[in-house]
Scaffold this motif. Structure first.
Motif, PDB file in Angstrom:
ATOM      1  N   LEU A 220      54.351  40.586   3.584  1.00 15.34           N
ATOM      2  CA  LEU A 220      55.220  39.540   4.109  1.00 15.34           C
ATOM      3  C   LEU A 220      54.533  38.875   5.288  1.00 15.34           C
ATOM      4  O   LEU A 220      54.189  39.539   6.271  1.00 15.34           O
ATOM      5  CB  LEU A 220      56.564  40.128   4.548  1.00 15.34           C
ATOM      6  CG  LEU A 220      57.336  40.935   3.502  1.00 15.34           C
ATOM      7  CD1 LEU A 220      58.644  41.443   4.097  1.00 15.34           C
ATOM      8  CD2 LEU A 220      57.606  40.116   2.259  1.00 15.34           C
ATOM      9  N   THR A 221      54.301  37.572   5.187  1.00 18.82           N
ATOM     10  CA  THR A 221      53.680  36.809   6.275  1.00 18.82           C
ATOM     11  C   THR A 221      54.705  35.830   6.805  1.00 18.82           C
ATOM     12  O   THR A 221      55.231  34.993   6.058  1.00 18.82           O
ATOM     13  CB  THR A 221      52.447  36.049   5.776  1.00 18.82           C
ATOM     14  OG1 THR A 221      51.581  36.957   5.103  1.00 18.82           O
ATOM     15  CG2 THR A 221      51.714  35.422   6.951  1.00 18.82           C
ATOM     16  N   HIS A 222      55.004  35.910   8.087  1.00 17.01           N
ATOM     17  CA  HIS A 222      55.986  35.025   8.699  1.00 17.01           C
ATOM     18  C   HIS A 222      55.324  33.714   9.079  1.00 17.01           C
ATOM     19  O   HIS A 222      54.141  33.665   9.427  1.00 17.01           O
ATOM     20  CB  HIS A 222      56.600  35.693   9.926  1.00 17.01           C
ATOM     21  CG  HIS A 222      57.261  36.996   9.592  1.00 17.01           C
ATOM     22  ND1 HIS A 222      58.525  37.078   9.086  1.00 17.01           N
ATOM     23  CD2 HIS A 222      56.797  38.273   9.676  1.00 17.01           C
ATOM     24  CE1 HIS A 222      58.840  38.351   8.882  1.00 17.01           C
ATOM     25  NE2 HIS A 222      57.801  39.083   9.235  1.00 17.01           N
ATOM     26  N   SER A 223      56.086  32.642   9.029  1.00 19.03           N
ATOM     27  CA  SER A 223      55.532  31.306   9.240  1.00 19.03           C
ATOM     28  C   SER A 223      54.973  31.127  10.635  1.00 19.03           C
ATOM     29  O   SER A 223      54.082  30.330  10.854  1.00 19.03           O
ATOM     30  CB  SER A 223      56.616  30.243   8.979  1.00 19.03           C
ATOM     31  OG  SER A 223      57.732  30.470   9.833  1.00 19.03           O
ATOM     32  N   SER A 224      55.476  31.888  11.627  1.00 20.22           N
ATOM     33  CA  SER A 224      55.017  31.736  13.002  1.00 20.22           C
ATOM     34  C   SER A 224      53.746  32.529  13.274  1.00 20.22           C
ATOM     35  O   SER A 224      53.140  32.380  14.323  1.00 20.22           O
ATOM     36  CB  SER A 224      56.107  32.189  13.977  1.00 20.22           C
ATOM     37  OG  SER A 224      56.441  33.552  13.721  1.00 20.22           O
ATOM     38  N   ASP A 250      54.681  26.094   4.489  1.00 15.23           N
ATOM     39  CA  ASP A 250      55.327  25.715   5.741  1.00 15.23           C
ATOM     40  C   ASP A 250      56.844  25.632   5.597  1.00 15.23           C
ATOM     41  O   ASP A 250      57.570  25.692   6.578  1.00 15.23           O
ATOM     42  CB  ASP A 250      54.774  24.362   6.219  1.00 15.23           C
ATOM     43  CG  ASP A 250      53.296  24.477   6.574  1.00 15.23           C
ATOM     44  OD1 ASP A 250      52.876  25.607   6.904  1.00 15.23           O
ATOM     45  OD2 ASP A 250      52.594  23.465   6.516  1.00 15.23           O
ATOM     46  N   LEU A 251      57.322  25.468   4.350  1.00 16.13           N
ATOM     47  CA  LEU A 251      58.757  25.352   4.143  1.00 16.13           C
ATOM     48  C   LEU A 251      59.435  26.714   4.118  1.00 16.13           C
ATOM     49  O   LEU A 251      60.645  26.796   4.174  1.00 16.13           O
ATOM     50  CB  LEU A 251      59.042  24.608   2.831  1.00 16.13           C
ATOM     51  CG  LEU A 251      58.492  23.167   2.743  1.00 16.13           C
ATOM     52  CD1 LEU A 251      58.797  22.595   1.377  1.00 16.13           C
ATOM     53  CD2 LEU A 251      59.104  22.302   3.830  1.00 16.13           C
ATOM     54  N   ASP A 252      58.667  27.790   3.987  1.00 15.70           N
ATOM     55  CA  ASP A 252      59.223  29.127   3.901  1.00 15.70           C
ATOM     56  C   ASP A 252      59.122  29.833   5.247  1.00 15.70           C
ATOM     57  O   ASP A 252      58.108  29.751   5.933  1.00 15.70           O
ATOM     58  CB  ASP A 252      58.474  29.956   2.849  1.00 15.70           C
ATOM     59  CG  ASP A 252      58.694  29.412   1.447  1.00 15.70           C
ATOM     60  OD1 ASP A 252      59.743  28.784   1.239  1.00 15.70           O
ATOM     61  OD2 ASP A 252      57.825  29.620   0.584  1.00 15.70           O
ATOM     62  N   LEU A 253      60.176  30.554   5.590  1.00 15.82           N
ATOM     63  CA  LEU A 253      60.124  31.352   6.805  1.00 15.82           C
ATOM     64  C   LEU A 253      59.256  32.585   6.607  1.00 15.82           C
ATOM     65  O   LEU A 253      58.637  33.069   7.546  1.00 15.82           O
ATOM     66  CB  LEU A 253      61.548  31.778   7.196  1.00 15.82           C
ATOM     67  CG  LEU A 253      62.502  30.632   7.559  1.00 15.82           C
ATOM     68  CD1 LEU A 253      63.901  31.175   7.763  1.00 15.82           C
ATOM     69  CD2 LEU A 253      62.031  29.938   8.815  1.00 15.82           C
ATOM     70  N   VAL A 254      59.232  33.099   5.385  1.00 12.84           N
ATOM     71  CA  VAL A 254      58.427  34.272   5.050  1.00 12.84           C
ATOM     72  C   VAL A 254      57.703  33.997   3.751  1.00 12.84           C
ATOM     73  O   VAL A 254      58.303  33.502   2.789  1.00 12.84           O
ATOM     74  CB  VAL A 254      59.319  35.529   4.891  1.00 12.84           C
ATOM     75  CG1 VAL A 254      58.497  36.710   4.424  1.00 12.84           C
ATOM     76  CG2 VAL A 254      60.000  35.868   6.201  1.00 12.84           C
ATOM     77  N   ARG A 255      56.428  34.292   3.719  1.00 12.26           N
ATOM     78  CA  ARG A 255      55.652  34.180   2.485  1.00 12.26           C
ATOM     79  C   ARG A 255      55.402  35.581   1.950  1.00 12.26           C
ATOM     80  O   ARG A 255      54.941  36.457   2.683  1.00 12.26           O
ATOM     81  CB  ARG A 255      54.339  33.459   2.745  1.00 12.26           C
ATOM     82  CG  ARG A 255      53.481  33.327   1.509  1.00 12.26           C
ATOM     83  CD  ARG A 255      52.337  32.382   1.720  1.00 12.26           C
ATOM     84  NE  ARG A 255      52.817  31.024   1.925  1.00 12.26           N
ATOM     85  CZ  ARG A 255      52.015  29.986   2.107  1.00 12.26           C
ATOM     86  NH1 ARG A 255      50.716  30.146   2.137  1.00 12.26           N
ATOM     87  NH2 ARG A 255      52.517  28.789   2.284  1.00 12.26           N
TER      88      ARG A 255
END
Length: 927
Positions: A220-224, A250-255
């Motif tokens: 899980l990679t967070h957008s920030s 960029d549209l996802d909070l978590v990838r």
């Protein structure tokens, strides 16, 4: 008017014989500052907290009548949340055992329950496919999240971000942004139901389990977050996978990216998995006996392992010590198989906590109503299996098929397929546990020192209660012994079996040949045999020693004279075999219960059927007369116990607290106590009370219960103007919310009546030019000790449960909404309960926005509310801010005067103080 017969009510007394049911999970509790000593299990409608060290019950949290399906412990170890099969969630205080909050939102059983890491919010998922987030502090529901198409199996909050993850039997895992209540990502790679998942490494790793043996692992990679700070292996893997993705990250909070799979040894579906608080290990299991343990090395251990592997590769390639070597850690290095432990029974649930730096404690709930626990050193290499402790002495491991009371009502016998237990009725302590064959029927021998069992293997087993030993095992029948009954003269017993024979036995006392000085032992002597044309299912003797009734597999009941065994009567009418019967104390009535769901009342004078009653919705398994009466109890596979009057052919009452088929019941000799046993593995006692039972009131109460169960089943309430189908109100319509709305409407009507009375009084006073007698206040105002009708309305609104407030306001007709808005204007302007009144105001403005804006009567009210609300809320915020600043000032004063530091920043302040003192010392030396 003639006299009516008075009945006395039997009230539920105790529930025992349970350790944990198969529908609920087991969780560790950190009570009294200890970890790994206490655990909680669901026991039908109750929750039992067990002390593992002593193997005894610590506290029992009593529920209503619905079965426990999910348990979650709060992070502060002060509370526990319990989900039930009817969709309710109850929060208990672990110290007092009292109910603190009740949430009602799901239409069906709660299947997932989890706290956030602060313990301030609770998320629940149910079979109704909804996910609901609850506010523990405000004691209310926040919102309902819709999107799953199957039962929700697990839900969990992220630690640092306002994100929720949920899994379901619809094969999807969904990520929800709780700020917008929107599902922003769905994992669709699973091909079967997702049964559980865990979040690892500060919400950067997700492990999911489904109906196969594969545990899928996701990054899980967070957008920030910035990817350049990640380890090389992880970064390269992410870069390679993200290049293939088409959607804009960029549209996802978590990838979420799948990085591999770990395979379990078990081939069946995953049931549950859990990690300890330090996330040093992962345990998982299926529906078999195998519990698998995986170790999760920390960052330091992974770096050491990577360094060793690089050093080995350099040595192998003959490179210099500072040369760079491309070495990656595999997924097996991060999730390592440690051991697969074979447990004593099939697993229902397992939970783990840390015991020391490298050890964990595991507690397991088994399908055979037992609890297992052990400690494991996950830091060591694979070695011997741990020693598994089991709590099983307070329960049967299989269904209890027969019950019997002793002649003095002090002892209760229960027997199952593996053991027979003798219970002290007063203390509910298990006195004796003796291994036996599969027991089908039982009786106490005269004197209550021995018990006799009829078994499925055709044996009659005699046990000595004092020594807890099997005295004799007699091969009585070629097939199962379906029934035994004591002869009326107490000198012997009669048995009937599947070999189509009824055998008569006499009690004998025989001396031991090997030890002549020992006391004589009880034995059975076969006297005579009565051969029948079909399998014998039940035998009963009339108390006057005159008749013997035998039910056969051909659906008939044959009655013989007991002394000569000559045929007397044949009773026929049942469409399926008679499974149970009993004869009244005066030997005039015989009651039979059959697999055709009917109960028939027969007269023993001529064998005529007095009445045929459709009694249960499934087979009637057991029945027995109450001593010295013509009233009897019956139990069936429909999970209900019913009381009947054989004289008036009336149904008296229904006892429906069991959650499984009722196999057996026993009425004490005095008739004051009823014991029942069920497929839910619980044993229950019912005590006769002095409370009169009136049949008309009982029927009315049954109709009310049916109505209450039907309320809320007609779909969710429609909110005007609501177009979003992804979210909704958290609560649901129930009898409590309807009653709360009725109380609010009654209070508003009272307010209008009182205002009208006072207006008439003022008008009359003005016309008479003198003060007349003031009107009497309403009796309800006097009862609640309030001086004005406005305060009475405010008190009624305040008394509505916080979790039911929105649903109660939603039920109100718009005419009452107008009156309530005017009252809220007065309440807020006066500064009464500003927070509560603002909550009511904002909810009604949102729900009835269209009607309120088009109502000219409410325009000045809303305009005044706009100003008053802002002013009062700002004043409330100022007061809270002032109090916080004052507390901080007092904290600083205390720290300066006593040199003590409060809260989490104590270490930081101590280090700063130490640095300052060191600088002062250096300056002093220099000067």
């Amino acid at each position: 008017m003639g006299l009516t017969k008075q009945y006395l009510r039997y009230a539920a007394s105790d529930v025992f014989g349970l350790i944990g049911t198969n529908k609920a999970n087991v969780v560790y509790l950190g009570l009294n500052g200890t970890q790994g000593r206490y655990c909680a299990t669901g026991a039908c409608e109750n929750v039992i907290v067990w002390d593992i060290r002593t193997g005894e019950k610590h506290i029992t949290l009593k529920g209503d009548k619905h079965e426990v399906t999910k348990i979650a412990a709060s992070p502060d170890n002060l509370h526990i949340s319990v989900g039930y099969s009817d969709g309710k969630i109850v929060v208990f205080n672990l110290q007092s055992g009292e109910v603190i909050i009740t949430f009602s939102g799901h239409k069906s059983a709660v299947t997932a329950l989890s706290y956030d890491h602060g313990g301030l919010r609770l998320v629940s998922g149910g079979k109704d496919t909804d996910v609901i987030v609850w506010d523990i502090v405000n004691e209310s529901g926040l919102y309902r999240l819709r999107g799953h198409k199957g039962a929700v199996t697990q839900a969990a909050f992220f630690k640092e971000r306002n994100i929720l993850v949920s899994s379901s039997k619809d094969t999807f895992v969904k990520f929800w942004d709780l700020d917008t209540q929107h599902c922003f990502q769905t994992l669709v790679e699973h091909r079967s139901e997702v049964y559980d998942f865990v979040l690892l490494r500060d919400d950067c790793r997700l492990v999911t389990g489904s109906a196969d043996s594969e545990l899928r692992v996701w990054d899980l990679t967070h957008s920030s977050e910035q990817t350049e700070g990640e380890p090389a292996a992880k970064k390269s893997r992410l870069d390679k996978d993200t290049e293939e993705e088409e959607e804009d990250g960029d549209l996802d909070l978590v990838r979420c990216v799948k990085v591999g799979s770990v395979f379990r040894a078990g081939r069946d579906r995953l049931v549950s998995m859990a990690t300890d608080s330090m996330q040093s290990s992962l345990i998982c299991h299926g529906s078999d006996r195998q519990l698998e343990v995986f170790t999760l090395p920390g960052e330091a251990n992974l770096k050491k392992r990577l360094t060793k592997r690089q050093k080995k590769e350099r040595k192998k390639a003959g490179l210099a010590a500072d040369a760079e070597v491309a070495v990656e850690l595999k997924l097996e290095d991060e999730i390592c198989k440690h051991s697969a432990i074979k447990m004593p029974g099939k697993l229902v649930s397992a939970h783990t906590v840390n015991s020391d730096k490298t050890g964990i404690k595991v507690v397991c709930l088994f399908t055979n109503n037992t609890l297992g626990y052990f400690s494991l050193d996950v830091g060591s290499q694979k070695g011997e299996s741990p020693t598994i402790g089991v709590i099983s002495h307070l329960a049967h491991q299989s269904d209890v098929r027969t019950l019997a009371f002793s002649s003095d009502n002090t002892a209760l016998l229960s027997a199952s397929s593996e053991s027979v237990k003798i219970w002290n009725r007063a203390s509910l302590q298990c006195i004796r546990t003796m291994s036996c064959d599969y027991a089908l029927c039982s009786v106490f021998a005269p004197g209550d020192r021995h018990v006799i069992l009829g078994t499925k293997s055709g044996k009659l087993q005699i046990f000595d209660i004092g020594s807890g030993t099997l005295l004799e095992e007699r091969e009585a029948h070629a097939g199962s012994v379906w029934s035994i009954c004591m002869s009326p003269d107490k000198r012997g017993l009669i048995s009937g079996g599947a070999d189509k024979q009824v055998k008569f036995w006499n009690f004998e006392l025989v001396a031991d040949e090997q030890n002549p000085n020992a006391s004589k032992q009880l034995t059975l002597e076969h006297v005579r045999t009565l051969a029948m044309d079909d399998d014998v299912l039940c035998v009963r003797c009339s108390p006057d020693q005159r008749l013997l009734a035998i039910s056969l597999l051909d659906n008939t009941i044959k009655v013989f004279f007991l002394d000569t065994l000559k045929f007397f009567l044949s009773m026929y009418g049942h469409k399926l075999p008679v499974l149970c019967m009993d004869i009244s104390a005066d030997s005039t009535l015989l009651v039979s219960g059959s697999a055709d769901r009917n109960i028939k009342i027969w007269g023993l004078d001529f064998g005529d059927c007095h009445k045929s009653i459709f009694a249960h919705d499934d087979s009637v398994m057991c029945l027995q007369f109450i001593a010295r009466t013509h009233m009897f109890f019956s139990g069936g596979k429909d999970k209900k116990i019913k009381q009947w009057d054989a004289d008036k052919f009336e149904h008296i009452t229904t006892l429906d607290t069991h959650h499984g088929e009722v196999w057996s019941l026993a009425v004490s000799v005095s008739g004051n106590i009823l014991a029942t046993a069920s497929h839910d593995k619980s044993l229950r006692l019912w005590q006769k009370t002095h409370e009169p039972l009136i049949l008309q009131e009982e029927r009315e109460m049954e109709r009310e219960r049916e109505f209450e169960e039907s309320v809320g089943q007609d779909g969710e309430a429609v909110v005007p103007g609501e177009t979003n189908t992804e979210t909704g109100l958290a609560g649901k319509k129930s009898m409590e919310t309807v009653k709360a709305a009725e109380r609010i409407m009654e209070a508003i009507e009272l307010y209008k009546e009182e205002k009208y009375k006072w207006s008439i009084y003022r008008l009359e006073s003005q016309q008479a030019h003198k003060k007349t007698q003031e009107p009497e206040p309403h009796p309800m105002m006097l009862a609640f000790n309030v001086s004005t009708p406005e305060k009475y309305v405010q008190m009624v609104v305040r008394k509505v449960k916080s979790s039911e407030l929105e649903e109660a306001l939603l039920v109100l007709p718009f005419s009452y909404v107008i009156d309530l808005l005017k009252l809220l204007d007065e309440f807020i302007s006066a500064g009464w309960e500003v927070e509560l009144n603002c909550r009511c105001l904002f909810f009604m403005l949102r729900v009835h926005h269209g009607q309120i804006t088009s109502c000219t009567e409410l325009v000045p009210v809303v305009d005044h509310l706009r100003k008053a609300t802002k002013e009062k809320v700002q004043g409330l915020m100022d007061r809270v801010g002032f109090n916080v600043a004052g507390l901080k000032f007092i904290q600083g004063q205390l720290e300066e005067s006593e040199e003590t530091v409060f809260f989490a920043d104590a270490t930081k302040r101590f280090q700063e103080k130490k640095k300052k003192s060191r600088k002062k010392a250096i300056l002093a030396v220099k000067t």
